[in-house]
Write a protein that holds these residues in place. Structure first.
Motif, PDB file in Angstrom:
ATOM      1  N   ARG A 139      15.928   2.726  49.797  1.00  0.00           N
ATOM      2  CA  ARG A 139      15.660   1.357  50.230  1.00  0.00           C
ATOM      3  C   ARG A 139      15.582   1.246  51.749  1.00  0.00           C
ATOM      4  NH1 ARG A 139      19.331  -1.602  47.209  1.00  0.00           N
ATOM      5  NH2 ARG A 139      17.776  -1.449  45.551  1.00  0.00           N
ATOM      6  N   GLY A 140      16.531   1.851  52.451  1.00  0.00           N
ATOM      7  CA  GLY A 140      16.505   1.784  53.907  1.00  0.00           C
ATOM      8  C   GLY A 140      15.253   2.414  54.477  1.00  0.00           C
ATOM      9  N   SER A 141      14.834   3.545  53.908  1.00  0.00           N
ATOM     10  CA  SER A 141      13.643   4.230  54.395  1.00  0.00           C
ATOM     11  C   SER A 141      12.387   3.400  54.192  1.00  0.00           C
ATOM     12  CB  SER A 141      13.505   5.584  53.685  1.00  0.00           C
ATOM     13  OG  SER A 141      12.334   6.247  54.086  1.00  0.00           O
ATOM     14  N   VAL A 142      12.258   2.777  53.003  1.00  0.00           N
ATOM     15  CA  VAL A 142      11.066   1.966  52.726  1.00  0.00           C
ATOM     16  C   VAL A 142      11.055   0.704  53.590  1.00  0.00           C
ATOM     17  CG1 VAL A 142       9.955   0.552  50.962  1.00  0.00           C
ATOM     18  CG2 VAL A 142      10.671   2.876  50.419  1.00  0.00           C
ATOM     19  N   ILE A 143      12.213   0.073  53.753  1.00  0.00           N
ATOM     20  CA  ILE A 143      12.277  -1.084  54.642  1.00  0.00           C
ATOM     21  C   ILE A 143      11.895  -0.680  56.056  1.00  0.00           C
ATOM     22  CG2 ILE A 143      13.860  -2.757  55.713  1.00  0.00           C
ATOM     23  CD1 ILE A 143      15.390  -2.798  53.061  1.00  0.00           C
ATOM     24  N   GLY A 144      12.344   0.507  56.479  1.00  0.00           N
ATOM     25  CA  GLY A 144      11.956   1.000  57.801  1.00  0.00           C
ATOM     26  C   GLY A 144      10.466   1.202  57.935  1.00  0.00           C
ATOM     27  N   ALA A 273      13.099   5.820  61.342  1.00  0.00           N
ATOM     28  CA  ALA A 273      14.335   6.556  61.628  1.00  0.00           C
ATOM     29  C   ALA A 273      15.544   5.644  61.460  1.00  0.00           C
ATOM     30  CB  ALA A 273      14.286   7.128  63.045  1.00  0.00           C
ATOM     31  N   ALA A 274      15.415   4.385  61.899  1.00  0.00           N
ATOM     32  CA  ALA A 274      16.522   3.443  61.734  1.00  0.00           C
ATOM     33  C   ALA A 274      16.855   3.250  60.261  1.00  0.00           C
ATOM     34  CB  ALA A 274      16.164   2.101  62.379  1.00  0.00           C
ATOM     35  N   GLY A 275      15.829   3.232  59.405  1.00  0.00           N
ATOM     36  CA  GLY A 275      16.082   3.128  57.969  1.00  0.00           C
ATOM     37  C   GLY A 275      16.881   4.310  57.454  1.00  0.00           C
ATOM     38  N   ARG A 276      16.543   5.503  57.930  1.00  0.00           N
ATOM     39  CA  ARG A 276      17.305   6.687  57.505  1.00  0.00           C
ATOM     40  C   ARG A 276      18.734   6.641  58.047  1.00  0.00           C
ATOM     41  NH1 ARG A 276      12.174   8.918  58.670  1.00  0.00           N
ATOM     42  NH2 ARG A 276      12.842   9.609  60.745  1.00  0.00           N
ATOM     43  N   TRP A 277      18.902   6.136  59.293  1.00  0.00           N
ATOM     44  CA  TRP A 277      20.249   6.011  59.859  1.00  0.00           C
ATOM     45  C   TRP A 277      21.080   5.019  59.056  1.00  0.00           C
ATOM     46  CZ3 TRP A 277      17.839   5.111  65.344  1.00  0.00           C
ATOM     47  CH2 TRP A 277      17.355   6.329  65.830  1.00  0.00           C
ATOM     48  N   VAL A 278      20.456   3.937  58.609  1.00  0.00           N
ATOM     49  CA  VAL A 278      21.172   2.961  57.790  1.00  0.00           C
ATOM     50  C   VAL A 278      21.607   3.613  56.478  1.00  0.00           C
ATOM     51  CG1 VAL A 278      20.941   0.827  56.466  1.00  0.00           C
ATOM     52  CG2 VAL A 278      20.082   0.929  58.805  1.00  0.00           C
ATOM     53  N   ASP A 279      20.711   4.377  55.841  1.00  0.00           N
ATOM     54  CA  ASP A 279      21.059   5.059  54.597  1.00  0.00           C
ATOM     55  C   ASP A 279      22.219   6.028  54.797  1.00  0.00           C
ATOM     56  OD1 ASP A 279      19.074   3.740  53.174  1.00  0.00           O
ATOM     57  OD2 ASP A 279      17.593   5.324  53.477  1.00  0.00           O
ATOM     58  N   ARG A 280      22.298   6.622  55.999  1.00  0.00           N
ATOM     59  CA  ARG A 280      23.313   7.657  56.260  1.00  0.00           C
ATOM     60  C   ARG A 280      24.611   7.079  56.834  1.00  0.00           C
ATOM     61  NH1 ARG A 280      22.523  13.007  60.179  1.00  0.00           N
ATOM     62  NH2 ARG A 280      24.610  13.870  59.852  1.00  0.00           N
ATOM     63  N   PHE A 281      24.500   6.189  57.847  1.00  0.00           N
ATOM     64  CA  PHE A 281      25.678   5.725  58.584  1.00  0.00           C
ATOM     65  C   PHE A 281      26.115   4.296  58.247  1.00  0.00           C
ATOM     66  CE2 PHE A 281      23.563   8.763  61.539  1.00  0.00           C
ATOM     67  CZ  PHE A 281      24.545   9.744  61.545  1.00  0.00           C
ATOM     68  N   GLY A 282      25.217   3.515  57.636  1.00  0.00           N
ATOM     69  CA  GLY A 282      25.529   2.118  57.351  1.00  0.00           C
ATOM     70  C   GLY A 282      24.939   1.178  58.385  1.00  0.00           C
ATOM     71  N   ALA A 283      24.756  -0.076  57.987  1.00  0.00           N
ATOM     72  CA  ALA A 283      24.103  -1.052  58.850  1.00  0.00           C
ATOM     73  C   ALA A 283      24.953  -1.424  60.060  1.00  0.00           C
ATOM     74  CB  ALA A 283      23.766  -2.311  58.042  1.00  0.00           C
ATOM     75  N   ASP A 284      26.275  -1.451  59.910  1.00  0.00           N
ATOM     76  CA  ASP A 284      27.132  -1.884  61.018  1.00  0.00           C
ATOM     77  C   ASP A 284      26.968  -0.996  62.243  1.00  0.00           C
ATOM     78  OD1 ASP A 284      28.121  -3.949  59.524  1.00  0.00           O
ATOM     79  OD2 ASP A 284      29.961  -2.926  58.942  1.00  0.00           O
ATOM     80  N   ARG A 285      26.965   0.304  62.022  1.00  0.00           N
ATOM     81  CA  ARG A 285      26.874   1.212  63.160  1.00  0.00           C
ATOM     82  C   ARG A 285      25.512   1.098  63.844  1.00  0.00           C
ATOM     83  NH1 ARG A 285      29.090   7.148  62.266  1.00  0.00           N
ATOM     84  NH2 ARG A 285      30.855   5.812  61.702  1.00  0.00           N
ATOM     85  N   VAL A 286      24.448   0.949  63.065  1.00  0.00           N
ATOM     86  CA  VAL A 286      23.116   0.788  63.660  1.00  0.00           C
ATOM     87  C   VAL A 286      23.059  -0.517  64.460  1.00  0.00           C
ATOM     88  CG1 VAL A 286      20.660   0.527  63.158  1.00  0.00           C
ATOM     89  CG2 VAL A 286      22.013   2.197  61.891  1.00  0.00           C
TER      90      VAL A 286
END
Length: 416
Positions: A139-144, A273-286
């Motif tokens: 989901r994060g990747s597609v939204i990205g 890339a932000a979508g992948r970071w969200v999938d990996r680290f979570g939205a708060d950190r991004v």
């Protein structure tokens, strides 16, 4: 929640990975209609013999129209089949763009611009649609991917408007955009999959549900706060930029605004890339990274006071940082929102985006008036204040991991 909700239809067979790319292109083409008028403000002011600050109202009412359209129209994405809804709105947008390009006076132009804003909510129907066509792990990747299309549309729109407006007059971008939007409607009629409505609720119930979700969903309110503040600063900077570049300090044409936007378009490559970071680290950190980037952008943008080549370089770098902060933050915020209630994604997105664009409209108004009263330094101060306010929304405890909801037990393992 209504007892009439039922599960969203499964992913259509054969959509593969090309459909998200087409949807990203559609997001970019449609959202550009909200942003290219920002580069035309000096030309509109000159043609109608009005003050630049007055002409800047065109950008404000277009964004206000977008906020109204988000609240009134996007909830229908949960109630109606999305394909005819999306293509119908594109047809209305095309007609309003044509009317704007032929407007005989500033008043009719404002009216047409408001309708353009109201109908140009297609990206906010496509985003929840795309989120429902893939599993949570993508989901994060597609939204990205779709957000990259949005970024390209937002930033390239200023280049499109500035260059065409400078050489062919401010009406030309409106007329060209009308033709492109009509073509997009035809393409999506044959390309988008059919989807079943998620609910059978009546329209007034959908609107009330949107307000109720803003009240009840804390994670939705957090996403709203992040985006209202940072996007408000973003809108202030971009609205005032055209006034700075065409003013006495630089004395350049609107074409220069478009070229600066082309440099800022580099941020579109960060969204996937932000979508992948969200999938990996979570939205708060991004979100935290984006707030820090916005603060850095405010500092760098002050170099625009230098004028000349050094000022232009500082403006380009600062705007790129600000664009990255806003767009990557948007990916994080929407990933958080779409994870809340799958059957209500359009209504959740309605609450989120309506508030975001109210913040953007306020930012455009504040940016134009701060520049008129105190100059570019005051605009940079607005960006810094907005970033500081956004930092207040960051959680005091451990950042939430991907897929973790409020109240969910935290893992006890310390293994990495």
């Amino acid at each position: 929640m209504s007892g009439k909700d039922h599960p969203r239809t499964p992913t259509p067979a054969g959509t593969g990975r090309r459909l998200p790319l087409l949807m990203a292109l559609a997001c970019g083409v449609s959202v550009a209609n909200v942003y290219f008028p920002q580069a035309l403000i000096p030309l509109v002011a000159r043609d109608f013999g009005i003050a630049p600050a007055t002409a800047a109202v065109l950008a404000t009412v277009t964004q206000l129209g977008y906020a109204v359209g988000l609240f009134l129209l996007v909830p229908l994405g949960d109630r109606l089949p999305r394909r005819p809804l999306i293509t119908g709105l594109l047809a209305v947008t095309s007609a309003a763009l044509l009317a704007a390009g032929l407007a005989p006076a500033f008043g009719p132009l404002l009216a047409a611009g408001t309708v353009v804003g109201m109908a140009t909510v297609v990206p906010q129907l496509l985003l929840p649609m795309a989120a429902g066509l893939v599993g949570p792990d993508r989901r994060g990747s597609v939204i990205g991917t779709l957000q990259a299309g949005l970024i390209g549309g937002i930033l390239l729109a200023r280049a499109f408007g500035g260059v065409l407006g400078e050489h062919l007059g401010w009406r030309t971008p409106y007329l060209v955009a009308a033709a492109l939007t009509a073509l997009l409607a035809v393409v999506l009629v044959v390309s988008l999959p059919a989807t079943a409505p998620a609910v059978q609720d009546r329209y007034p119930t959908l609107l009330v549900d949107t307000l109720r979700m803003l009240r009840d969903e804390r994670q939705l309110r957090r996403s709203v706060f992040f985006q209202v503040t940072v996007f408000g600063g973003f809108s202030a900077a971009w609205t005032a930029l055209a006034l700075l570049i065409t003013g006495p300090r630089y004395d350049m044409g609107t074409q220069a605004v478009g070229l600066l936007a082309l440099i800022g378009a580099g941020s579109m490559f960060c969204a996937p890339a932000a979508g992948r970071w969200v999938d990996r680290f979570g939205a708060d950190r991004v979100n935290l990274w984006c707030v820090l980037a916005a603060l850095a952008a405010a500092a760098v943008l002050t170099t625009g006071l230098l004028g000349g080549a050094a000022g232009l370089v500082g403006l380009a770098v600062g705007l790129l940082l600000l664009d990255v902060a806003v767009q990557c933050g948007q990916v994080a915020n929407q990933a958080r929102v779409f994870a809340l209630r799958p059957e209500a994604r359009s209504r959740l997105n309605t609450g989120y985006m309506t508030c975001a664009f109210l913040g953007g409209s306020a930012g455009s108004w504040l940016g134009a008036h701060a520049f008129a009263a105190l100059g570019w330094g005051a605009v940079c101060g607005l960006v810094a204040i907005a970033a500081c306010l956004a930092s207040a929304g960051y959680p005091a405890g451990r950042p939430r991991r991907p897929g973790e909801r409020a109240g969910q037990p935290q893992p006890t393992s310390t293994a990495r």
